[in-house]
Design an enzyme around this catalytic site. Sequence first.
Site, short mmCIF file in Angstrom:
data_model
loop_
_atom_site.label_atom_id
_atom_site.label_comp_id
_atom_site.label_asym_id
_atom_site.label_seq_id
_atom_site.Cartn_x
_atom_site.Cartn_y
_atom_site.Cartn_z
CG HIS A 43 -25.72 -27.33 29.04
ND1 HIS A 43 -25.43 -28.62 29.40
CD2 HIS A 43 -24.55 -26.64 29.15
CE1 HIS A 43 -24.13 -28.71 29.71
NE2 HIS A 43 -23.59 -27.52 29.56
N GLY A 56 -15.41 -30.54 19.29
CA GLY A 56 -15.13 -29.36 20.09
C GLY A 56 -13.74 -28.83 19.84
NE ARG A 57 -10.72 -31.93 23.39
CZ ARG A 57 -10.44 -33.02 24.07
NH1 ARG A 57 -9.56 -33.00 25.07
NH2 ARG A 57 -11.03 -34.17 23.78
CB THR A 66 -17.36 -22.58 28.22
OG1 THR A 66 -18.69 -22.95 28.54
CG2 THR A 66 -16.95 -21.42 29.11
CD GLN A 100 -25.10 -26.03 25.68
OE1 GLN A 100 -24.31 -25.27 26.24
NE2 GLN A 100 -24.93 -27.35 25.68
CE1 TYR A 157 -21.61 -26.07 34.94
CE2 TYR A 157 -21.65 -27.39 32.96
CZ TYR A 157 -20.96 -26.63 33.88
OH TYR A 157 -19.60 -26.44 33.74
CG ASN A 195 -19.16 -29.30 37.23
OD1 ASN A 195 -18.21 -28.74 37.77
ND2 ASN A 195 -19.73 -28.83 36.12
NE ARG A 244 -23.03 -31.09 24.36
CZ ARG A 244 -21.70 -31.11 24.52
NH1 ARG A 244 -21.14 -30.81 25.67
NH2 ARG A 244 -20.89 -31.43 23.52
CG ASN A 269 -20.83 -31.48 30.41
OD1 ASN A 269 -20.69 -32.70 30.33
ND2 ASN A 269 -20.61 -30.69 29.40
C1 PHB Z 1 -16.95 -24.82 31.60
O1 PHB Z 1 -17.04 -23.60 31.47
O2 PHB Z 1 -15.99 -25.36 32.15
C2 PHB Z 1 -18.02 -25.67 31.06
C3 PHB Z 1 -19.18 -25.10 30.60
C4 PHB Z 1 -20.17 -25.90 30.09
C5 PHB Z 1 -20.01 -27.27 30.06
C6 PHB Z 1 -18.85 -27.84 30.52
C7 PHB Z 1 -17.85 -27.03 31.02
O3 PHB Z 1 -20.97 -28.04 29.60
#
Ligand code: PHB
Length: 375
Positions: free
Chosen positions: A183, A326-327, A31, A105, A188, A243, A235, A186
């Site tokens: 997705h 990612g990072r 994101t 995604q 959601y 969350n 995923r 995390n």
């Molecule tokens: C976020 O925007 O913080 C975020 C979005 C998607 C994710 C995890 C975090 O899977």
Amino acid sequence: MNHQDREDPLFRSLELVAMTLPNRVLMAPLTRSRSSQPGDIPNELNALYYRQRASAGLIISEATQISPQGKGYAFTPGIYSHEQVLGWRKVTDAVHAAGGRILAQLWHVGRISHPALQPDGALPVAPSAIKPKAQTYISADSGMVEIPEPRALEIGEIPGIVMQYRQAAENAKAAGFDGVEIHAANGYLIDQFLRSGSNRRSDDYGGSAENRCRLALEITEAVIEVWGHERVGIRVSPSGSFNDMHDDDPVETYGVLARGLDRLGIAFIEVVEDSFQGNEAVGRPEQVIDTIRSSYKGRYIANGGYTADEARQRIDAGRADAVTFGRLFIANPDLPQRLAQHAPLDKWDDSTFYGGNEQGYTDYPTLEEVGKRAT
Ligand code: PHB
């Protein structure tokens, strides 16, 4: 050493989503909250950002809401309007022109939202009316705010949500993507159904692990109808507490899910194995990973703070087929080249992860650009 070491497990090619990936250094969904407003529309700057990273074996797009109700943060892109599809077309064209591959995604945030982001100021929806101890970002002025108690979805609303995923999958095709990732991680919507801590339903979508997995599997089937099983992945984050998530028995839940996904024959499961922003899980949940590995015969993609050497070991040991970064991809647009050459890696700046402009987004240099600047 200037050429890619053929013995490096990261640079063995991989058959995945009906393509031959040149490497196993995949870009994780991230994101970045930089879509154009109003309308949450992907733009030229987003296209540049993805194009810069096209040497990834595969790019998985940032989480993208399938409907206005599926939105949980300001400035994240959608894939339900015509303008959004045209915006994504710029992204996929740019990635393909640079020789890359990209999946969309598909995202519905469920309860991780706020009336300020919802159509008509409605309450966010969830499997059950359980308020998460979590926050979301609603606007540049208000910033992070507490999330209210959501409204529990009526059972009659669920087919409509499945239809939204199906339509988003169609839109992803029209936008030129190479496939989709669902997705289900995390905290959601799909994850809220999967795990016992957020699902107290007493109908066919709650209670037993089979019932909690029902929505995930129905959505997967709907998306397969559009793309075919070979171009669909998912995923999950079995041990994540981000969350405000919890499950009483992740081995059981994810065993049932993995067996269902195996029957459907999707291309891959990407597993967020470790901590993600405030997750208390320590280490990697090996027992759940083993269960998924033994229940599901498709590709296993590992994620979660991997270094290049950990990824190499994991792939060499047959514990993962590929790894998403990612990072490291945020700060190193040419990450595969750097890993192939064992070159130094740039450090990310987490103050520019979400929102803003090109700063901390498209201005991280490649090795070649660093070389030019130095001369
Ligand atoms: C976020 O925007 O913080 C975020 C979005 C998607 C994710 C995890 C975090 O899977």
